[in-house]
Design an enzyme around this catalytic site. Structure first.
Site, PDB file in Angstrom:
ATOM      1  N   CYS A   1       0.916  -1.428  -0.072  1.00 57.97           N
ATOM      2  CA  CYS A   1      -0.039   0.096   0.045  1.00 57.97           C
ATOM      3  C   CYS A   1       0.734   1.296   0.031  1.00 57.97           C
ATOM      4  O   CYS A   1       0.699   2.116  -0.746  1.00 57.97           O
ATOM      5  CB  CYS A   1      -0.943  -0.029   1.141  1.00 57.97           C
TER       6      CYS A   1
ATOM      7  N   GLY B   1       0.738 -10.158   2.775  1.00 55.74           N
ATOM      8  CA  GLY B   1       0.268  -9.684   1.616  1.00 55.74           C
ATOM      9  C   GLY B   1       0.365 -10.228   0.448  1.00 55.74           C
ATOM     10  O   GLY B   1       0.208 -11.680   0.241  1.00 55.74           O
TER      11      GLY B   1
ATOM     12  N   GLU C   1      -9.210  -7.726 -21.962  1.00 58.38           N
ATOM     13  CA  GLU C   1      -9.839  -8.176 -20.675  1.00 58.38           C
ATOM     14  C   GLU C   1     -10.395  -9.580 -21.271  1.00 58.38           C
ATOM     15  O   GLU C   1     -11.023  -9.665 -22.227  1.00 58.38           O
ATOM     16  CB  GLU C   1     -10.898  -7.261 -20.540  1.00 58.38           C
TER      17      GLU C   1
ATOM     18  N   HIS D   1     -26.305  21.458   2.779  1.00 62.91           N
ATOM     19  CA  HIS D   1     -26.590  22.163   1.365  1.00 62.91           C
ATOM     20  C   HIS D   1     -25.624  23.069   0.989  1.00 62.91           C
ATOM     21  O   HIS D   1     -25.314  23.923   2.118  1.00 62.91           O
ATOM     22  CB  HIS D   1     -27.863  22.652   1.298  1.00 62.91           C
TER      23      HIS D   1
END
Ligand SMILES: Cc1cc2nc3c(=O)[nH]c(=O)nc-3n(C[C@H](O)[C@H](O)[C@H](O)COP(=O)(O)OP(=O)(O)OC[C@H]3O[C@@H](n4cnc5c(N)ncnc54)[C@H](O)[C@@H]3O)c2cc1C
Ligand SMILES: NC(=O)c1ccc[n+]([C@@H]2O[C@H](COP(=O)([O-])OP(=O)(O)OC[C@H]3O[C@@H](n4cnc5c(N)ncnc54)[C@H](O)[C@@H]3O)[C@@H](O)[C@H]2O)c1
Length: 509
Positions: free
Chosen positions: A62, A164, A223, A489
């Site tokens: 990471c 990992g 893909e 808002h």
């Protein structure tokens, strides 16, 4: 040595496995990525004496080769994209006279950030009194770890495996790290190829297509599955194609494997990519491109860990665990004192999931039972705009509902052809002020109880917007609860307010 407030399970383990005084630590963690780091910090807060074997890679994937540097590249590339879009800028009354970027400096931004975050992680561990062994760990017993290269072992009451994952490279693909590479090298941004084929249209492929096209590349996706972005909710993937693929210099092949990839020489010889039909295996086209990035998933990093010797149950290399993150043996029984978290167990390959599993494991080893609800763990893809989700896709939710005998409802904009209602960014004042009206949010809920099951968002800052939904699912909130909650808002959060109210047949405002 210090004895932490260990619970019944661990005391039992301690009694059975070895005498209490034999253990050097309450907990040893093997692997110091975000999973191991999160577990270590939580264990210290629970009073445990903790050590980590960091393998000289604090921060893991990471921090060093994943989330952190990729988000730095995406941040820079996102700005290049926006500031190069004359039409978009003209909408604000801004004229830009062309922008440039310096590749080396963009790359340095990513590298510097990773170095900084790694340092912060290291300091947080040592500052809290965690022993950080630079060595790799190898299991010599379920709760005994060899410090590789140090000629010694450490014993603990509990060991967490957190080593990992690494990029998975399909057979037939030859990497050279320069013209054919994975995210490990791509993050260095050594060059920006004119034409790059990206194999795999999952998270990494999609994020890098965003980076490369912003910086000037043309992209071809290859893909294997029948549609691109197949892991995402189908409707969101369709919207993503409209927003993230079609307006950009991107094309794609689906239903094909890249069966053979041969590296080239930049500017001299192209990379060749042979493709075969994913079903029939018949040869299809061969492409000649400047570079290939392989983003075909990740494989567990269990090499050299000695897991077979201690009879840990593995499935394709992923350590099998129960819902409390306890490692299982080859007969399916819990191995006392041995735990596994993060990418290595393959349950959910996300940084925050790894660390949440680590915290959960520590709670359990301290005797406070905890089961992490993975359906409430959000995920995000940091393209421009972002995609974010929590819970199952609509297709999965329908299957689950059918099996369990309830009906689901979906509150979303596009079934209503009236774009003024429900979860549509085009009807949101803040999104329009930002001239970023592309996007939808859809909420999936149980029709009988109005409990929220899942939320999928594509649109500006979706990754931040999803958190409210994740919290709602974890808390078991219903649309009725959520529709009464007040949203600021004008903010993008009002997109969700509309989707929540829409599910009850109410209009916002
Ligand atoms: C390009 C990219 C982008 C990503 N972006 C995101 C994102 O935006 N958000 C997100 O949630 N996730 C993202 N991920 C996924 C995320 O990085 C992983 O899910 C996460 O790092 C898993 O954490 P981990 O602690 O399980 O393992 P890792 O981070 O892989 O850490 C494991 C550590 O253990 C070490 N190790 C291995 N063997 C041993 C041993 N024998 N002894 C000691 N140490 C050992 C490894 O070297 C490594 O340092 C991304 C991944 C990639 C590749
Ligand atoms: N923002 C984030 O949270 C983030 C970002 C990057 C990575 N990650 C994590 O990293 C992990 C790995 O990401 P990834 O994108 O490599 O994997 P992925 O599993 O998301 O996608 C891999 C894709 O490659 C395709 N594929 C596999 N083999 C192929 C072949 N031979 N030819 C053509 N296509 C093929 C698969 O069908 C799939 O669509 C993911 O599990 C993700 O959770 C997360």
């Amino acid at each position: 040595w210090h004895v932490g407030p260990l619970g019944a399970h661990t005391s039992l383990t301690r009694g059975r496995v070895h005498a209490a005084m034999e253990a050097d630590f309450d907990l040893v963690i093997v692997g110091c990525g975000v999973g191991g780091h999160g577990a270590a910090l939580h264990a210290v807060s629970r009073g445990l004496k903790v050590a980590v074997c960091a393998g000289e890679d604090v921060g893991g994937t990471c921090v060093n080769r994943g989330c952190v540097p990729s988000k730095a590249l995406l941040a820079a590339a996102g700005r290049v994209r926006e500031m190069s879009d004359a039409e978009h800028l003209a909408g604000f009354g801004i004229t830009s006279h062309g922008i440039t970027y310096e590749r080396e400096k963009v790359a340095a931004h990513a590298k510097n950030l990773a170095t900084k975050v790694k340092g912060n992680l290291e300091n947080s561990l040592t500052g809290l009194g965690v022993t950080v062994f630079p060595n790799k760990g190898k299991m010599v017993g379920p709760t005994e770890v060899e410090l590789v290269g140090a000629g010694k072992t450490v014993k603990a009451d509990n060991v967490i495996l957190a080593t990992g994952s690494v990029p998975f490279v399909p057979p037939g693909i030859t990497l050279d790290g320069k013209t054919v590479f994975t995210s490990d090298e791509a993050l260095e941004l050594e060059w920006v190829p004119d034409w790059i084929a990206i194999i795999g249209s999952g998270y990494i492929g999609l994020e890098f297509s965003d980076v490369y096209t912003a910086l000037g590349s043309e992209v071809t996706f290859i893909e294997a599955l029948p549609r691109i972005m197949a892991g995402f909710d189908k409707q969101i993937a369709q919207m993503a194609e409209r927003v993230l693929i079609r307006p950009r210099p991107i094309d794609y092949y689906t239903g094909v494997f890249a069966s053979e990839v041969t590296p080239g020489i930049p500017g001299v010889k192209p990379v060749t990519v042979k493709m075969i039909d994913a079903v029939t295996k018949e040869p299809k086209e061969t492409l000649e491109v400047d570079a290939v990035m392989v983003c075909t998933g990740r494989a567990p990093f269990s090499e050299g860990l000695g897991l077979q010797d201690i009879k840990v149950q593995m499935n394709r290399g992923f350590v099998q665990v129960d819902e409390k993150m306890r490692a299982l043996d080859t007969d399916g029984n819990v191995i006392p004192g041995l735990w596994c978290i993060g990418d290595l167990n393959g349950k959910m390959m996300l940084a925050h999931a790894a660390s949440a599993q680590g915290i959960s494991a520590v709670e359990n080893m301290c005797g406070d039972e905890h089961v992490l609800n993975h359906d409430a763990v959000p995920a995000a893809c940091f393209t421009h705009p972002e995609i974010a989700m929590v819970g199952p896709t609509e297709e999965q939710a329908r299957e689950r509902a059918e099996a369990a005998g309830y009906e689901i409802g979906v509150s979303q904009a596009s079934t209503h052809h009236d774009f003024s209602v429900q979860g549509n960014f085009r009807a949101n004042s803040k999104a329009l002020a930002e001239l970023s009206g592309d996007g939808i949010a859809k909420v999936i809920y149980r029709k009988d109880t109005f409990e929220v099951i899942a939320v999928h968002i594509i649109g500006l800052h979706a990754a931040d917007l999803i958190q409210e939904c994740s919290n709602a699912i974890e808390a078991g909130s219903t649309l009725k609860d959520l529709a009464m909650m007040v949203h600021t808002h004008p903010t993008l959060c009002e997109v969700l307010d509309e989707a929540f109210k829409g599910g009850l047949g109410r209009a916002a405002h």
